[in-house]
Design a protein around this motif. Structure first.
Motif, PDB file in Angstrom:
ATOM      1  N   TRP A   1       0.827  -1.201   0.000  1.00 53.11           N
ATOM      2  CA  TRP A   1       0.000   0.000   0.000  1.00 53.11           C
ATOM      3  C   TRP A   1       0.870   1.263   0.000  1.00 53.11           C
ATOM      4  CZ3 TRP A   1      -4.312   1.999  -1.311  1.00 53.11           C
ATOM      5  CH2 TRP A   1      -4.776   3.196  -0.742  1.00 53.11           C
ATOM      6  N   ASP A   2       1.930   1.274   0.823  1.00 53.73           N
ATOM      7  CA  ASP A   2       2.839   2.422   0.849  1.00 53.73           C
ATOM      8  C   ASP A   2       3.532   2.604  -0.501  1.00 53.73           C
ATOM      9  OD1 ASP A   2       2.242   2.945   3.514  1.00 53.73           O
ATOM     10  OD2 ASP A   2       3.821   1.613   4.246  1.00 53.73           O
ATOM     11  N   ALA A   3       3.947   1.495  -1.097  1.00 56.46           N
ATOM     12  CA  ALA A   3       4.638   1.573  -2.385  1.00 56.46           C
ATOM     13  C   ALA A   3       3.700   2.059  -3.486  1.00 56.46           C
ATOM     14  CB  ALA A   3       5.205   0.198  -2.748  1.00 56.46           C
ATOM     15  N   ARG A   4       2.426   1.627  -3.442  1.00 57.27           N
ATOM     16  CA  ARG A   4       1.473   2.044  -4.465  1.00 57.27           C
ATOM     17  C   ARG A   4       1.272   3.561  -4.463  1.00 57.27           C
ATOM     18  NH1 ARG A   4      -1.876   4.784  -6.492  1.00 57.27           N
ATOM     19  NH2 ARG A   4      -3.960   4.274  -7.286  1.00 57.27           N
ATOM     20  N   ARG A   5       1.384   4.179  -3.282  1.00 55.34           N
ATOM     21  CA  ARG A   5       1.173   5.618  -3.175  1.00 55.34           C
ATOM     22  C   ARG A   5       2.405   6.429  -3.576  1.00 55.34           C
ATOM     23  NH1 ARG A   5      -1.185   6.877   2.636  1.00 55.34           N
ATOM     24  NH2 ARG A   5       0.602   5.586   3.236  1.00 55.34           N
TER      25      ARG A   5
ATOM     26  N   GLU B   1       7.845  -5.120 -12.039  1.00 54.53           N
ATOM     27  CA  GLU B   1       7.603  -4.975 -10.606  1.00 54.53           C
ATOM     28  C   GLU B   1       6.217  -5.486 -10.227  1.00 54.53           C
ATOM     29  OE1 GLU B   1      10.301  -1.042  -9.471  1.00 54.53           O
ATOM     30  OE2 GLU B   1       8.253  -0.787 -10.205  1.00 54.53           O
ATOM     31  N   LEU B   2       5.215  -5.069 -10.992  1.00 58.10           N
ATOM     32  CA  LEU B   2       3.838  -5.461 -10.669  1.00 58.10           C
ATOM     33  C   LEU B   2       3.687  -6.979 -10.710  1.00 58.10           C
ATOM     34  CD1 LEU B   2       0.644  -3.737 -12.058  1.00 58.10           C
ATOM     35  CD2 LEU B   2       0.787  -6.197 -11.854  1.00 58.10           C
ATOM     36  N   LYS B   3       4.128  -7.588 -11.794  1.00 56.02           N
ATOM     37  CA  LYS B   3       3.947  -9.028 -11.923  1.00 56.02           C
ATOM     38  C   LYS B   3       4.853  -9.804 -10.969  1.00 56.02           C
ATOM     39  CE  LYS B   3       1.989  -9.184 -16.540  1.00 56.02           C
ATOM     40  NZ  LYS B   3       2.013  -9.826 -17.869  1.00 56.02           N
ATOM     41  N   GLY B   4       6.036  -9.270 -10.697  1.00 57.39           N
ATOM     42  CA  GLY B   4       6.913  -9.944  -9.749  1.00 57.39           C
ATOM     43  C   GLY B   4       6.337  -9.950  -8.343  1.00 57.39           C
ATOM     44  N   ILE B   5       5.778  -8.821  -7.904  1.00 51.38           N
ATOM     45  CA  ILE B   5       5.176  -8.728  -6.575  1.00 51.38           C
ATOM     46  C   ILE B   5       3.959  -9.638  -6.471  1.00 51.38           C
ATOM     47  CG2 ILE B   5       3.908  -7.183  -5.032  1.00 51.38           C
ATOM     48  CD1 ILE B   5       5.759  -4.915  -6.064  1.00 51.38           C
ATOM     49  N   MET B   6       3.081  -9.600  -7.484  1.00 52.64           N
ATOM     50  CA  MET B   6       1.871 -10.407  -7.425  1.00 52.64           C
ATOM     51  C   MET B   6       2.174 -11.897  -7.571  1.00 52.64           C
ATOM     52  SD  MET B   6      -0.241  -8.200  -6.605  1.00 52.64           S
ATOM     53  CE  MET B   6      -1.631  -9.323  -6.525  1.00 52.64           C
TER      54      MET B   6
ATOM     55  N   GLU C   1      -4.907  -0.556 -12.516  1.00 51.29           N
ATOM     56  CA  GLU C   1      -5.560   0.753 -12.616  1.00 51.29           C
ATOM     57  C   GLU C   1      -4.598   1.871 -12.233  1.00 51.29           C
ATOM     58  OE1 GLU C   1      -9.954   0.875 -11.383  1.00 51.29           O
ATOM     59  OE2 GLU C   1      -9.180  -0.867 -10.304  1.00 51.29           O
ATOM     60  N   ALA C   2      -3.766   1.605 -11.208  1.00 53.79           N
ATOM     61  CA  ALA C   2      -2.801   2.624 -10.791  1.00 53.79           C
ATOM     62  C   ALA C   2      -1.761   2.869 -11.872  1.00 53.79           C
ATOM     63  CB  ALA C   2      -2.120   2.196  -9.489  1.00 53.79           C
ATOM     64  N   GLN C   3      -1.414   1.829 -12.641  1.00 54.57           N
ATOM     65  CA  GLN C   3      -0.508   2.021 -13.768  1.00 54.57           C
ATOM     66  C   GLN C   3      -1.121   2.961 -14.809  1.00 54.57           C
ATOM     67  OE1 GLN C   3       0.480  -1.947 -15.261  1.00 54.57           O
ATOM     68  NE2 GLN C   3       2.619  -1.543 -14.788  1.00 54.57           N
ATOM     69  N   ALA C   4      -2.438   2.785 -15.045  1.00 49.09           N
ATOM     70  CA  ALA C   4      -3.108   3.572 -16.082  1.00 49.09           C
ATOM     71  C   ALA C   4      -3.494   4.967 -15.599  1.00 49.09           C
ATOM     72  CB  ALA C   4      -4.352   2.818 -16.567  1.00 49.09           C
ATOM     73  N   SER C   5      -3.985   5.062 -14.359  1.00 46.94           N
ATOM     74  CA  SER C   5      -4.439   6.353 -13.801  1.00 46.94           C
ATOM     75  C   SER C   5      -4.013   6.407 -12.344  1.00 46.94           C
ATOM     76  CB  SER C   5      -5.964   6.483 -13.932  1.00 46.94           C
ATOM     77  OG  SER C   5      -6.379   6.349 -15.266  1.00 46.94           O
ATOM     78  N   PHE C   6      -2.808   6.909 -12.121  1.00 42.15           N
ATOM     79  CA  PHE C   6      -2.175   6.790 -10.804  1.00 42.15           C
ATOM     80  C   PHE C   6      -2.961   7.492  -9.705  1.00 42.15           C
ATOM     81  CE2 PHE C   6       0.890   8.285  -7.576  1.00 42.15           C
ATOM     82  CZ  PHE C   6       1.350   7.066  -7.139  1.00 42.15           C
ATOM     83  N   ASN C   7      -3.568   8.628  -9.986  1.00 43.96           N
ATOM     84  CA  ASN C   7      -4.205   9.437  -8.948  1.00 43.96           C
ATOM     85  C   ASN C   7      -5.699   9.146  -8.770  1.00 43.96           C
ATOM     86  OD1 ASN C   7      -1.834  10.902  -8.277  1.00 43.96           O
ATOM     87  ND2 ASN C   7      -2.119  12.166 -10.110  1.00 43.96           N
ATOM     88  N   LYS C   8      -6.208   8.094  -9.399  1.00 43.24           N
ATOM     89  CA  LYS C   8      -7.630   7.778  -9.291  1.00 43.24           C
ATOM     90  C   LYS C   8      -7.840   6.564  -8.398  1.00 43.24           C
ATOM     91  CE  LYS C   8      -9.120   9.741 -13.698  1.00 43.24           C
ATOM     92  NZ  LYS C   8      -9.835   9.482 -14.985  1.00 43.24           N
TER      93      LYS C   8
END
Length: 479
Positions: A107-111, A119-124, A221-228
């Motif tokens: 959660w901290d990293a996403r913000r 990174e995304l696929k490695g974490i998941m 979604e954060a990859q596509a629209s980070f602030n939404k």
């Protein structure tokens, strides 16, 4: 002392079972979780955790349960490990565990910034490996959320040379406090709660896969629209009950639960015709999530848990390769599989609908009331009750009282004959009427198969287990 734990304080020195000494430095957001260092060198950093103040059972049962889960899941590289235990030094002193420390949460990293694909696929993938190992022990993690996926090596800038397998980021599952055996109850964070948990109170490994899929979706979604907001995040408004009702409505309509036999008989929300099925996929596409990722999510987020892929299925499907062409072919294969499953469910529904409509000129009405939290004495029977048959005339004959008449089941309202005017008591008659039990004898009727039966609603509760107990038998660990 039941319900009370001695607080930890800065500068206190604790001695572990292995003889190592730990110096408490500061609380980590909660009074029962502290950062500590090796008292001898003051170089290595650890987490020291003790029971929380609301762990009120004798012997701190919830914390004892967490300690057992650490023993059962020892040595799994994608789960945060317990490195030591600090035994109580008095009867009022609680047990404590020493855990390895990681730098931050997902959660901290996403913000902080957007994730690269690697990174995304490695974490998941790491989180999925942790779930797989939990499920292989016939357990359910039951609390998967971004705050419980812990990271180390997440830098301010992404490493463009990083791959899914060879990466700098380490990801592990964190809190093991409510890891449990499959059960009936209501668990999981609201936004990541699976539909079968909402509407059938069924807690199984498939529920963890739903949570995993929602987290993956929100990171895309954060990859596509980070602030939404991510999917369903904007519904977390109001009280706990209001949040749950909002999520229930959204999931039921987005995934068309009222068209699935699996949820037949459940107390689903009232159908809103303006909210069409699949609207959430359109929302993701409009936000910029790639089409192939949406097809992957449709496969993972199957609303029927028995059709949902397992952690091993997802790992073996080849999705975590970085070859774009290969993932495109996988997405086409998954789309074919999802569409076939959907057609099968629709055909099953169509075969059952004529049987329902033949009983009445009106379409069946779905019960929209929330399930009751009933006591055991008023719980619904474990076997389904038959639907009332079509109206048949009844012949009423007086009979002598008997044990069979007194213990017979009541007939459904539609099975009673309508009384005639002559059967009504006269206003001029003042003499008391002696009650005589009546034996109902049904007129001859053609036999009828009761094909479609209702499923009793599941009581909504936290868990169907006695208060003050845990999900595992840990008596041998308390000696």
């Amino acid at each position: 002392m039941v319900g009370t734990t001695l607080p930890m304080r800065e500068g206190a020195e604790l001695v572990g079972e292995n003889g190592y000494r730990y110096l408490l430095v500061k609380a980590l957001g909660q009074s029962n979780v502290w950062i500590a260092v090796d008292a001898a060198t003051q170089e290595k950093i650890f987490i020291v955790k003790q029971p929380s103040d609301d762990d009120v059972g004798f012997g701190w049962p919830r914390f004892q349960h967490e300690m057992i889960m650490h023993e059962l899941l020892k040595g799994i590289p994608t789960i945060r490990q317990q490195v030591d235990r600090i035994p109580p030094i008095s009867s009022s002193d609680p047990p404590r565990i020493v855990l390895e420390i990681l730098q931050s949460t997902l959660w901290d990293a996403r913000r902080k910034r957007q994730f690269s694909d690697a990174e995304l696929k490695g974490i998941m993938r790491s989180a999925l490996l942790g779930l797989r190992d939990v499920h292989q022990r016939d357990l359910v993690y039951a609390d998967l959320k971004m705050q419980n996926i812990l990271l180390s090596g997440f830098e301010q800038e992404a490493n463009d040379d990083e791959t899914v397998v060879d990466r700098n980021i380490t990801a592990k599952l964190g809190d093991l406090g409510i890891v449990m055996e499959p059960a009936k109850g209501l668990v999981q964070p609201i936004v990541y709660r699976a539909p079968e948990v909402y509407f059938r109170n069924e807690i199984s490994p498939s529920a963890d896969i739903w949570s995993w899929g929602l987290i993956y979706c929100q990171l895309l979604e954060a990859q596509a629209s980070f602030n939404k907001y991510g999917l369903y995040d904007e519904l977390l408004q109001g009280s706990q009950v209001q949040k749950e009702r909002s999520l229930e409505r959204a999931i039921a309509h987005d995934f068309g639960l009222d068209t699935l036999d699996y949820y037949d008989g459940c107390a689903l929300p009232y159908h809103d015709r303006s909210h069409h099925e699949g609207r959430h996929w359109e929302h993701l596409k409009a936000k910029g999530v790639p089409e192939k990722e949406i097809e992957f999510l449709r496969w993972v987020l199957n609303p029927v848990p028995t059709d949902r892929p397992s952690a091993q299925d997802i790992l073996e499907c080849g999705w975590f390769t970085m070859d774009g062409d290969e993932t495109g072919r996988i997405a086409e294969s998954l789309k074919t599989r999802v569409d076939a499953s959907r057609r099968k469910n629709m055909m099953q529904r169509k075969r059952s609908e004529p049987l329902l409509s033949s009983r009445s000129g009106q379409a069946p009405v779905r019960n929209t009331q929330a399930p009751l939290n009933m006591a055991a004495s008023t719980a619904l029977p474990s076997t389904p009750m038959p639907r009332p048959a079509a109206f048949q005339p009844m012949e009423l004959q007086p009979a002598e009282p008997s044990e069979s008449a007194q213990s017979s089941e009541f007939a459904q309202p539609s099975e009673f004959a309508q009384p005639s005017e002559s059967a009504q008591p006269s206003e001029s008659t003042q003499q008391p009427v002696t009650f005589e039990p009546m034996q109902f004898k049904s007129a001859t009727a053609a036999p009828r198969d009761d094909i479609h039966k209702a499923r009793p609603m599941t009581p909504r509760s936290s868990t169907e287990r006695p208060a003050g107990t845990t999900f595992m038998n840990y008596g041998s660990f308390m000696s």
